[in-house]
Structure formats: C-alpha cells, structure tokens
Design an enzyme around this catalytic site. Sequence first.
Site, PDB file in Angstrom:
ATOM      1  N   ASP A 235       0.828  -1.203   0.000  1.00 21.53           N
ATOM      2  CA  ASP A 235       0.000   0.000   0.000  1.00 21.53           C
ATOM      3  C   ASP A 235       0.871   1.264   0.000  1.00 21.53           C
ATOM      4  O   ASP A 235       1.828   1.361   0.777  1.00 21.53           O
ATOM      5  CB  ASP A 235      -0.867  -0.036   1.273  1.00 21.53           C
ATOM      6  CG  ASP A 235      -1.949   1.015   1.294  1.00 21.53           C
ATOM      7  OD1 ASP A 235      -2.827   0.961   0.426  1.00 21.53           O
ATOM      8  OD2 ASP A 235      -1.906   1.891   2.181  1.00 21.53           O
ATOM      9  N   GLU A 297       1.613  -0.525  -4.957  1.00 22.04           N
ATOM     10  CA  GLU A 297       0.582   0.456  -5.291  1.00 22.04           C
ATOM     11  C   GLU A 297       1.296   1.803  -5.218  1.00 22.04           C
ATOM     12  O   GLU A 297       1.572   2.314  -4.139  1.00 22.04           O
ATOM     13  CB  GLU A 297      -0.570   0.420  -4.279  1.00 22.04           C
ATOM     14  CG  GLU A 297      -1.715   1.314  -4.706  1.00 22.04           C
ATOM     15  CD  GLU A 297      -2.242   2.225  -3.615  1.00 22.04           C
ATOM     16  OE1 GLU A 297      -3.317   2.804  -3.797  1.00 22.04           O
ATOM     17  OE2 GLU A 297      -1.586   2.392  -2.571  1.00 22.04           O
TER      18      GLU A 297
HETATM   19  C1  GLC Z   1      -4.307   2.968  -0.659  1.00 19.80           C
HETATM   20  C2  GLC Z   1      -5.540   2.119  -0.475  1.00 19.80           C
HETATM   21  C3  GLC Z   1      -6.657   3.002  -0.014  1.00 19.80           C
HETATM   22  C4  GLC Z   1      -6.277   3.612   1.320  1.00 19.80           C
HETATM   23  C5  GLC Z   1      -4.950   4.344   1.223  1.00 19.80           C
HETATM   24  C6  GLC Z   1      -4.390   4.633   2.581  1.00 19.80           C
HETATM   25  O1  GLC Z   1      -4.448   3.920  -1.654  1.00 19.80           O
HETATM   26  O2  GLC Z   1      -5.828   1.452  -1.670  1.00 19.80           O
HETATM   27  O3  GLC Z   1      -7.866   2.314   0.089  1.00 19.80           O
HETATM   28  O4  GLC Z   1      -7.259   4.511   1.728  1.00 19.80           O
HETATM   29  O5  GLC Z   1      -3.975   3.574   0.561  1.00 19.80           O
HETATM   30  O6  GLC Z   1      -3.959   3.454   3.188  1.00 19.80           O
END
Ligand code: GLC
Length: 576
Positions: A235, A297
């Site tokens: 994440d 991500e």
């Molecule tokens: C990422 C997740 C999202 C979350 C954010 C903070 O973007 O996909 O859902 O709110 O991180 O952890």
Amino acid sequence: MSALPSDIQSDPVAPAELTAIHPADTAEGVAQWWRSSVIYQVYPRSFRDFDGDGNGDLAGVAAELDQLAELGVDAVWLSPFYPSPQRDGGYDVSDYCDVDPIFGTLNTFDHVVERARELGIRVIVDLVPNHCSEEHSLFRAALAAGPGSPERALFVFRDGKGADGAEPPNNWQSHFGGPAWTRVVEPDGTPGQWYLHLFDSSQPDFNWDNPAVHEEFERILRFWLDRGVAGFRVDVAHSLVKKDGLPDWHGRPDGVGTEDYPGHLAPMFGQPALHDIYRRWREVLAEYGEDRVLCAEASIDPLDRLVNWVRPDQMHQTFNFAFLSCPWDAAKYRTVIEESLRAFDSVGAPTTWVLSNHDVPRHATRLGVEGVPARPGDGLGPEDQQPNLQLGQVRARAASLMMLGLPGVVYLYQGEELGLPDHTMMPHSFRQDPTYRRTAGARLGRDGSRVPLPWNSAAAAAGFSRSGTTWLPQPAGWDEFARDRQRHDASSTLSLYTAALELRRKKDLGHGSLSWLSDYDDTACLAFVNRDVLVMVNMGDTDVRLPRSEVLLTSAAGAVADGCLRPGHGVWVRLM
Ligand code: GLC
C-alpha cells in the site's frame, strides 16, 4: 458463452506483416507465474458474510473460493483483514499480525490459504507500511512517552511553527482533505507536538528513517510468509520515505502529474531511499523461494519514473493507473498500452492492467459517464448526473475483453465479473470513507464501489448475508446481478469473463506478444494481435468492418453484425 462462432468473410490480413512492439516472454519468463497471471482482488468486508453480522468475513472467502476457481483466476489479493477500528476500510491497522474479530481468526486465515491451495489459487495479502492506526500499541506508546523518546521516533513527530508551536510543521495536505498534521496533547495536559499523517488523522505515518521500523516490517513480512502467502500488495509504496527536512510542497496535494513543477519530485513521493527498502524485502522473499511477489501500489508519474521501482532486485510488479484512468478513446488507449509495454519491458518487468478497484468508481459506472465526470476520481452521489448504466455495461464488457487480451498481469476487482456498477444513489448518512468527513461532503469518497456483493437473487441481501444485514446498503435491483442468475446464462457478464479467462489461459495470452493491426491505426477502433488472437474494440460511433476471421468471443450478443463490429463493442477473432 457470449462466443459467436461464425466466420467473417472479408479482406484477409497477413499476421506475418505485423511488427511486435512487445515480444513474447522468454522461457525463463514463462516459468514465472507472476508475469502472466489473473489476480482477483477480494475486499473482505464486502465479499461474503458467513456469520450473519452484515460484514463479509474470511469464512465467507473460504466458502466461495470454488466460485473463483470456476471463474479461472490464478491468485487472490486480500485487502486488509487485520485488527482495525475501520476508520479507513481496514487500511488503518492496529495489529499487523492478527485477524480482526469481524473477519475471523488466524485459524480462519489458514483455512483460506489451505482451501486456496487445494484449488490451485495463490493468496496475496495487503501490507500497509506507510502508516498504522492511532490504536496501534506503538502509536499509543509514542503518545504516552512524550517528545524526544525512542517511542516517538518510530513516527514523524515535530514541533509546530509559530511562537507557541500552534501552526503545523509544514504545508503538506492529507490525501483525504485538510492538513496532513495533527497536534497532540502531551501526557502533562499541555498542547504539544504534531504528527504527520498523509491520510486520515487516525493513520499516523511511520518514520522510515528509523532502522527499528525496518526491523518491525521484516518481522511482519516473515510472519505472513511463514503462513504460506504468495506475496504482498504494498500500500502507498511510493511514500514511505520523506525528503530530509520535510520541505513545503507547492505542487498538487497528491504529488502526481505536477504541471506546476515539471520534473520536480514531491518530498513525500518516490524518494531514492525507497530502493534499499525494496531490495531488502526482495531478499527476505527470496529466502522463501523464487515465487513470492511484491506488487507496488505507487501513484508515480510518468511511467518511466514509475518503472524505477520494478527491477529484478526490487518490486516484481506495480499497478498501472495510467491504464485505469484512460478515457474511452482508442488513440489514448493505444498510447497508454504501448507506453506501458515499452516502459515495463525496458526494465524486464511484466506490465499490469487494471480497470477497477476499491478506490475508484467501477468501470461499468465510469464508462457510462459522458464527458468529464462530475467528481473526477471520486464516487458519484444522488445529486450528480447519473451515469448511463446501459452504455456503461456495454463499454465495460468491451474494455474487459480488451484488458483480458493483453499480455502481462491482469488485476480484477471483486464484482466486476458480474458487471456491477457503483451505488451512485447511496444516501449520505451511510458514508464511511474519511474523505467525505474530511472535506465536509465536497468529495463523496469511495463507498459506492465497495457495496456488498450479490450472490443469490432469491435470498435476503442478495445472498450476501443470511441475516439480510449489510454494512453498506445495496442499491435497488442488485439481485439482478447475482452470481446464481449469471452462472448458467450464456449471455451474462460472468459467462463472458469465464470464457475469456479460459481462452486467455489456453492460448497463453499472458505470456504473449502484442502487435498493432496497422489498418486500424487512424480509426476509433483499437486493434491488436496477441498470439493468433486479434482483439478489436470499437470506441467510435460507426460500424467497423472486421477482417476475414473466425469469431472467438464477443463482448455481447449483437456485437458483430454483417461482418462489422458495432460501436461500443469488442471482439476476439482468429485471423484467417
Ligand atoms: C491505498 C488504499 C486506499 C487507502 C490508502 C491509505 O491507496 O488502496 O484504500 O485509503 O492507501 O492506506
């Protein structure tokens, strides 16, 4: 099946004349499952509720895994199921090595992995290393220990600016709106230091300059690797390290695509020290064998900067958000597909493709919005112009067929195989996304794409929960999308996905190559060849004549008529 096995009599095209812009995988690449797989995202709270409390749970995941095997996925990625106050849908973790009671226990998790293994499905878990929950024991200890303590050094605490320290240490903004700093009350009751949170104030950022944080996360990686996970979706992987001195930032709050500051690196994005963290993690994974993966991500623009994080000694994959955010325009898709393949090929990494996830409106909704969406990147609400659902469905099926024909890795978001749209009429009183609260309703947030799935059209809550309760409301007509209705309907979206995944596997499209069919370069029709499959999507307003071919799969009944591909539709054909 949506397949329309018929022959198109038209001008022939010689595949030998095609020039691959992306070559097929080498033998070594073919041996690596993570270069070609279809990975299905499970958002546990909305997948399937087994115990009847209105929240999906891990027992529900275990019970329905055979449905995912029937669909034909290679792996599942589980969004967070860890203990959490759920202030940000579980991305606010209060214990990284346990399961929240609403989702089950560690035993239930082991059962999911075991059942998945029996079905030949790998399990990837979500790792949230940028921040934890304010309820994590380490953050509570940091609050209690006071300024200058080793406990505080695990987080990003700073004194405020101004005479009495009443102003935040810098100008950074939270992704969810408002300042990225919150002031604490010290143990002696006086107003004290500020802590950094790039997201909600309930999500304090870790201090990745501190070796103790590195050690803690290595422990967490090993904890889940020991339990048999195939890897981690990481994440906010681009934000862990912040630039020395935490300088002010005057570009866009999300730090991405900063037109005001071209070429400038935001101080909370893509800092060089990240490379060493991911090198180390890759070594830890390698101790468990060569088949464990890290997927980032990372919202980093442009693509040639993003690919810095996927290297043979760092991340295996990263999400391709440029593809996800591409509008319904063939020339733009052609560009993003080509640029993606070239950029990822240049570092020897697989390209990934994704159309929907839990952070954006589902593509069946997005593609039904004509022109510029009312709230770009955010959910739609009852006051917004409603999407054209029928148009969205038609285009979404064509877009999915396009994605599933591409070489590389595909990420599916639970429910897209049912053609689900967002709940765009959700009453505001149900909203849980912190974005809604932090922007006083100016941004609606992401709840609309997180609605509990429909399983059984005849049951309460469309079969999501036997008690009929759901933590977010389902929209009217949800039962029409239920899996039981679609499983035996040859024209359903589920049948289309199942057929496409089967053909993708059979023809090994994931490891395949890509060439444009140049005859269509100047048209609103996207046309590429992978192996012996020609994938065409008509994004224009007029019919497009198909070359002489055998039709393998169409996005919907009626997509092909009189040797032509109708507007809004897609097709897989075999050239003759
Ligand atoms: C990422 C997740 C999202 C979350 C954010 C903070 O973007 O996909 O859902 O709110 O991180 O952890």
